[in-house]
Design a protein around this motif. Structure first.
Motif, mmCIF file in Angstrom:
data_model
loop_
_atom_site.group_PDB
_atom_site.id
_atom_site.type_symbol
_atom_site.label_atom_id
_atom_site.label_comp_id
_atom_site.label_asym_id
_atom_site.label_seq_id
_atom_site.Cartn_x
_atom_site.Cartn_y
_atom_site.Cartn_z
ATOM 1 N N MET A 71 0.810 -1.219 0.000
ATOM 2 C CA MET A 71 0.000 0.000 0.000
ATOM 3 C C MET A 71 0.841 1.265 0.000
ATOM 4 S SD MET A 71 -3.034 -0.915 2.659
ATOM 5 C CE MET A 71 -3.741 0.705 2.497
ATOM 6 N N ASN A 72 0.354 2.244 -0.740
ATOM 7 C CA ASN A 72 0.794 3.633 -0.671
ATOM 8 C C ASN A 72 2.250 3.877 -1.074
ATOM 9 O OD1 ASN A 72 -1.774 4.264 0.177
ATOM 10 N ND2 ASN A 72 -1.228 4.323 2.336
ATOM 11 N N HIS A 73 2.825 3.020 -1.890
ATOM 12 C CA HIS A 73 4.209 3.258 -2.305
ATOM 13 C C HIS A 73 4.334 4.478 -3.216
ATOM 14 C CE1 HIS A 73 5.449 -0.307 -0.268
ATOM 15 N NE2 HIS A 73 4.616 -1.058 -0.971
ATOM 16 N N PHE A 74 3.234 4.889 -3.820
ATOM 17 C CA PHE A 74 3.221 6.054 -4.703
ATOM 18 C C PHE A 74 3.479 7.358 -3.954
ATOM 19 C CE2 PHE A 74 -1.034 5.712 -3.060
ATOM 20 C CZ PHE A 74 -1.412 7.023 -2.826
ATOM 21 N N THR A 75 3.285 7.368 -2.632
ATOM 22 C CA THR A 75 3.385 8.623 -1.874
ATOM 23 C C THR A 75 4.786 9.220 -1.915
ATOM 24 O OG1 THR A 75 3.773 7.448 0.203
ATOM 25 C CG2 THR A 75 1.482 7.994 -0.340
ATOM 26 N N LYS A 76 5.788 8.403 -2.186
ATOM 27 C CA LYS A 76 7.158 8.918 -2.267
ATOM 28 C C LYS A 76 7.358 9.773 -3.517
ATOM 29 C CE LYS A 76 10.697 7.037 0.056
ATOM 30 N NZ LYS A 76 11.524 5.965 0.521
#
Length: 181
Positions: A71-76
């Motif tokens: 989950m949420n690896h795109f936030t970087k």
């Protein structure tokens, strides 16, 4: 464009251009739109922490990721994170919430979050509201007191995603007139 067209093109983006910073003027306009959001009894029970320092932003993004769940690896990729921290409501909102058994602060935080993402869209930016994160880690990274709740992390940047068709329930499934059906 009219408002319905505008909201039909706003989406939760999960891919951003990591090499394109967001201009300070755009962030300032987004924050001003958030500041102007309505709240119960004008309590304004929020504090916004803007994270745009690249190193700190990456550490904040790590606090949103769940490797095991993917989950949420795109936030970087997003160059800006805007965290919404709950503040105390004023006396009238607090009493009203107690009497009516409603958490007006949470409603108000939802309203301010909507203002942030709509203002970002108006600036030509993508955004995504993230509610899954390690709250104690966020407090530690951003010097937020333990007594405060971090409700949301809104990532903002230049989206690299095409506009997707929205999948929504039909009006008949979610709307009734004059009585609940």
């Amino acid at each position: 464009m009219d408002f319905l067209e505008f909201v039909s093109t706003r989406q939760s983006d999960r891919a951003f251009d990591p090499d394109r910073p967001v201009e300070k003027e755009k962030i300032e306009r987004i924050l001003e739109a958030a500041r102007l959001a309505p709240s119960a009894c004008n309590a304004q029970p929020w504090h916004m922490v803007v994270v745009d320092d690249p190193e700190l932003k990456n550490r904040v993004a790590d606090a949103t990721s769940a490797r095991a769940l993917g989950m949420n690896h795109f936030t970087k990729q997003a160059p800006v994170h805007i965290l919404l921290v709950e503040e105390r409501v004023n006396l009238t909102s607090g009493i009203g919430g107690w009497v009516k058994q409603k958490d007006y602060a949470q409603m108000d935080l939802g309203i301010v979050a909507a203002h942030v993402v709509l203002a970002a869209h108006a600036e030509g930016l993508g955004s995504c509201i993230v509610g899954w994160f390690n709250e104690p880690k966020m407090r530690e990274l951003l010097s937020i007191p333990d007594s405060k709740r971090v409700w949301l992390d809104i990532v903002v940047g230049y989206s690299t995603q095409a506009v997707r068709p929205k999948k929504r329930k039909t009006n008949g499934e979610i709307i009734s007139y004059n009585k609940y059906k």
